[in-house]
Every structure is written in C-alpha cells, then in structure tokens.
Design an enzyme around this catalytic site. Structure first.
Site, mmCIF file in Angstrom:
data_model
loop_
_atom_site.group_PDB
_atom_site.id
_atom_site.type_symbol
_atom_site.label_atom_id
_atom_site.label_comp_id
_atom_site.label_asym_id
_atom_site.label_seq_id
_atom_site.Cartn_x
_atom_site.Cartn_y
_atom_site.Cartn_z
ATOM 1 N N GLU A 46 51.845 47.379 20.774
ATOM 2 C CA GLU A 46 51.806 45.975 21.182
ATOM 3 C C GLU A 46 53.121 45.268 20.879
ATOM 4 O O GLU A 46 53.703 45.464 19.807
ATOM 5 C CB GLU A 46 50.672 45.268 20.417
ATOM 6 N N GLY A 137 43.288 35.058 30.602
ATOM 7 C CA GLY A 137 43.882 34.614 29.345
ATOM 8 C C GLY A 137 43.265 35.259 28.119
ATOM 9 O O GLY A 137 43.317 34.708 27.027
ATOM 10 N N ASP A 191 51.685 45.724 31.399
ATOM 11 C CA ASP A 191 50.498 45.335 32.164
ATOM 12 C C ASP A 191 50.548 45.840 33.602
ATOM 13 O O ASP A 191 49.563 46.354 34.140
ATOM 14 C CB ASP A 191 50.363 43.808 32.188
ATOM 15 N N TYR A 243 55.077 33.303 22.354
ATOM 16 C CA TYR A 243 55.416 34.621 22.908
ATOM 17 C C TYR A 243 56.930 34.699 23.099
ATOM 18 O O TYR A 243 57.584 35.667 22.703
ATOM 19 C CB TYR A 243 54.695 34.830 24.242
HETATM 20 P P1 ADP Z 1 46.156 37.396 30.861
HETATM 21 O O1 ADP Z 1 47.073 38.087 31.803
HETATM 22 O O2 ADP Z 1 46.059 38.082 29.544
HETATM 23 O O3 ADP Z 1 44.812 37.143 31.446
HETATM 24 P P2 ADP Z 1 48.106 35.341 31.225
HETATM 25 O O4 ADP Z 1 48.365 34.048 30.524
HETATM 26 O O5 ADP Z 1 49.200 36.328 31.308
HETATM 27 O O6 ADP Z 1 46.795 35.967 30.566
HETATM 28 O O7 ADP Z 1 47.649 35.052 32.715
HETATM 29 C C1 ADP Z 1 46.654 34.105 32.982
HETATM 30 C C2 ADP Z 1 47.122 33.220 34.114
HETATM 31 O O8 ADP Z 1 47.178 33.986 35.312
HETATM 32 C C3 ADP Z 1 46.158 32.100 34.406
HETATM 33 O O9 ADP Z 1 46.458 30.963 33.624
HETATM 34 C C4 ADP Z 1 46.422 31.838 35.887
HETATM 35 O O10 ADP Z 1 47.590 31.059 36.069
HETATM 36 C C5 ADP Z 1 46.742 33.221 36.409
HETATM 37 N N1 ADP Z 1 45.554 33.887 36.965
HETATM 38 C C6 ADP Z 1 44.975 35.021 36.533
HETATM 39 N N2 ADP Z 1 43.951 35.379 37.315
HETATM 40 C C7 ADP Z 1 43.855 34.457 38.284
HETATM 41 C C8 ADP Z 1 43.012 34.271 39.414
HETATM 42 N N3 ADP Z 1 42.021 35.114 39.697
HETATM 43 N N4 ADP Z 1 43.248 33.189 40.204
HETATM 44 C C9 ADP Z 1 44.236 32.335 39.928
HETATM 45 N N5 ADP Z 1 45.074 32.462 38.880
HETATM 46 C C10 ADP Z 1 44.899 33.499 38.062
HETATM 47 MG MG MG Z 2 49.139 38.344 31.530
#
Ligand code: ADP
Ligand code: MG
Length: 399
Positions: A46, A137, A191, A243
């Site tokens: 990580e 998230g 990722d 981050y």
């Molecule tokens: P993780 O990748 O761990 O879930 P991140 O902060 O990297 O967390 O990504 C989350 C962000 O990605 C959300 O805040 C949004 O902006 C975007 N996101 C993820 N999935 C979707 C989705 N299905 N529709 C719209 N936006 C999304």
């Molecule tokens: Mg992410």
C-alpha cells in the site's frame, strides 16, 4: 443485524445500464454494447505504487457498467446513477484538458481524452450511461472501475475487438493520466492495472519498478479461507490533501535521488538529507515504503507457496506500518483492524477512511464481522458494511 453489500449479476447490471441509457439519452439510438470493469481490493503493498514498489491486488466481482453509443459530433454525454440520483454531464471531447473537467465526469471524459492523445483509439463522441456496484470512496477503487469500463468500451467501439494485454497496458496508462491530470488525484497505477488485468481465480503481482503484471493463482478456498471486506463507511476528511502530502514527500525524495525509493541504497538515511528540518518525518515515511516493498515481495513468495499464515502475518505488519509510520489510518480503520483479530487484517486502499480486509477461516466470517460491527457501535462510529470478496474478471464486454 449485519449489513452486507448487495451485488447484482452481470445480467442485472447490464440491464440496469441499458435502462439508464434509454432514460438518459432518449434521442440516441440503442447503445453499441455494455462493458464493465471491476473495483479491486489490494491484499498488500500500500502507498508504494508511486515509489517503484509492488502490490498484490485482485479484481472484485463488483463492477461498474457502461452502456455506450458512438456519436459523430465530438460530444461526450455522460449520465451516472450514483449516490441515489442520476448525475449528468456533457462536454465536447475537444474541451477536455488537464484540470478540466475536475469533477466525477473527469474520470470518464479524461480517459477518452488520454486514450485518444496516446493514439490508443479515435473517438468522435460518445453517449455513456453508468451504473455501479462498487462502493464509492471505500478504497475499493470505484474511480478505476469508472475509468477502465469507459476505456474498454471506447476501445472496442473504435477497433471492433476487445483490447489484448498490450492494448490494456496502453489503456491503463490513459486511465492513470485521466485520474492524475484531469481530475487531479495523484494515484499511482495499482488500481487501473488491477481493474484491467484481473482474472477470476487469480490475484495480480504488480511490480512498479518494471511495470510487470503477473497473474498468480489465488486459491484461498482450498484452505477454507475467505477474504472479508469491512467498509467502515467513515467519511473521508481532507483525504485529497493528505494523500497528496504523503506522495509529495516520496516524490521529493525520488526527485532528489533521480530514482525510485526502491533503487536508493539506504533510502531512509538519504531521505533525512532531503529536508533536514523534517528529517524524522521523511525517515518514517520512507521506512514504510522500503519495508512495505519488502513485505510485498515476501508476501508474493508466501502466496506462491500457499503459506497463508505467513501472508496473514505480513498483512498485519502492513497495517501497523500504515498506522504508525505512514499515518494514513483512522480510528475507525484501527478499530476494525483490532476487532478482526489483527492477524490477516489490514486497511486497504489509500486510507483516511475506507475499508479493512481480513483473510480468515470461512467459519469465522460471521463472528469477525459481528466483532467489527460491535466495536464500531461501541465507539459510535458509522455502521460498517460487509462483503466476502472473490476474485472476478477484469474489464470486459458484458452484452
Ligand atoms: P475509490 O476509488 O476508492 O472509490 P476515489 O476517491 O478514488 O475513491 O473515487 C471516488 C470518486 O470517483 C467519487 O467521488 C466520484 O467522483 C467518482 N466516481 C466513482 N464511481 C462513480 C460513479 N459510478 N459515477 C460517478 N462518479 C463516480
Ligand atoms: Mg480511486
């Protein structure tokens, strides 16, 4: 009552994407297909993808699906069923650039933009309807699932065939670029590689010093073990800045050395010289990177020998290092780690919220989830949600 995360079948997810497409784009012909890309869970390694380290993730069975139709006017229209509502965005591909759009639609538009300028595909506009089962998230990479589903869809619509591994490597770079440059999230490649290269029954050994992606057997079933994911549902606070600050130190050390941390002979001592006023902090951060890299290499060996006891011990050490040296855990993550029994448990993903994983005997799933739940309730933390993770397919066409 424990709260388990619901997951739709591929057929249900594809149907939901088509349904959303019909509602969001009534003026568009039927989509040219539905594609999906999974979230991922990182078993170990990580915060070292941006430091020439290594990681062992696998692709989840939870996917983001996109129903996509080509356009001819250069416009990207995007609709996503997300957070209990449907979000809409519309942007000409020609207007996409670093920093724009920087909201959720930037993951999608940025991917098409980056893949186009890398000559991985050509695109004259798309209508894209998105549905997802990947928790957002939670450290399970909903962002990569979004990018990679878009990437394989745009690729196949352009070329008429699914991307092979060479094309996937190119698409991974485009997805990383979208996230880094368009959205401005400084993630390091773990990722996107996991989401694009994952395979059912396999984990991935990703070596960021060489870029090598190896599919390795991941057969914990044979030992009656499972991987439990506990999403703490704790809100991210200051996550972006935090981050970036962790990465900022590593980038500063790497640029002073002109190499990755992994290639610096005594990286910890060297780090102390980069910013003498913050020598102790720099040492701690770099020590995590060095030790986590070594742990991940050892974990790869343990997995190859099916030595899950050793693997679980290394997972525990990883959490302790992320807590004490890299300081990216939260009280909620540490609570779940302790309640899970520590051995075989660790936070996963970037931290500052998100999920804890536990590699545990199948017979201990309910009791471990209950212990994590009770520990959270006792401290008035948000109620965790649970998932037993299995390794699923990487980005692909669904229908
Ligand atoms: P993780 O990748 O761990 O879930 P991140 O902060 O990297 O967390 O990504 C989350 C962000 O990605 C959300 O805040 C949004 O902006 C975007 N996101 C993820 N999935 C979707 C989705 N299905 N529709 C719209 N936006 C999304
Ligand atoms: Mg992410």
């Amino acid at each position: 009552m424990l709260n388990w995360i619901d997951t739709r079948s591929d057929e249900q997810l594809a149907a939901a994407a088509r349904d959303l497409f019909a509602v969001a784009f009534p003026d568009s012909p039927a989509p040219g297909g539905v594609w999906a890309a999974p979230g991922r869970v990182n078993l170990i390694g990580e915060h070292i993808d941006y430091a020439g380290g290594a990681s062992i993730p696998f692709a989840l069975e939870q996917n983001t699906a996109v129903a996509v139709a080509p356009r001819t006017d250069g416009l990207l229209r995007i609709a996503s069923e997300y957070d209990g509502a449907v979000a809409h965005a519309s942007i000409p591909l020609a207007d996409v650039r670093p920093g724009h759009p920087s909201d959720w639609s930037g993951y999608v538009a940025g991917t098409v933009w980056a893949a186009t300028i890398a000559n991985a595909l050509t695109c004259s506009g798309l209508d894209i309807a998105i549905v997802s089962d990947v928790p957002v998230g939670s450290g399970l990479s909903s962002s990569a699932a979004l990018e990679c589903s878009t990437a394989v869809a745009a690729y196949e619509l352009c070329h008429g065939r699914a991307p092979d591994d060479t094309a996937r490597a190119q698409l991974a770079q485009a997805c990383i670029r979208a996230e880094n440059e368009v959205v401005g999230a400084s993630t390091g490649g773990l990722d996107q590689n996991a989401s694009l290269f994952g395979q059912r029954g396999k984990a991935l050994f990703l070596d960021f010093s060489t870029g090598a992606v190896e599919r390795v057997p991941f057969n914990i079933d044979a030992q009656d073990m499972v991987l439990l994911i506990a999403d703490t549902n704790a809100p991210h606070t200051l996550s972006d800045g935090q981050y970036a600050s962790r990465r900022g130190i590593i980038d500063a050390v790497q640029s002073a050395a002109g190499s990755t941390i992994r290639e610096i002979p005594d990286a910890e001592a060297f780090a102390a010289t980069v910013d003498p006023a913050a020598a102790e902090l720099y040492r701690r951060r770099v020590r995590h990177v060095v030790e986590e890299t070594n742990r991940t290499l050892a974990a790869g060996t343990a997995l190859a020998k099916a030595n899950l006891d050793e693997f679980r011990r290394l997972m525990r050490e990883s959490h302790v290092s992320l807590r004490d040296l890299y300081e990216v855990t939260t009280p909620e993550l540490d609570s779940a780690f302790t309640a899970a029994g520590e051995l075989g448990a660790r936070m996963t993903g970037g931290g500052f919220g998100g999920a804890v994983i536990a590699l545990i005997p199948r017979s201990a799933v309910e009791s471990t989830a209950q212990a994590i739940h009770d520990a959270a309730a006792y401290r008035s933390f948000p109620e965790p949600t649970f998932l037993v993770a299995r390794s699923g397919e990487g980005a692909r066409r669904l229908a």
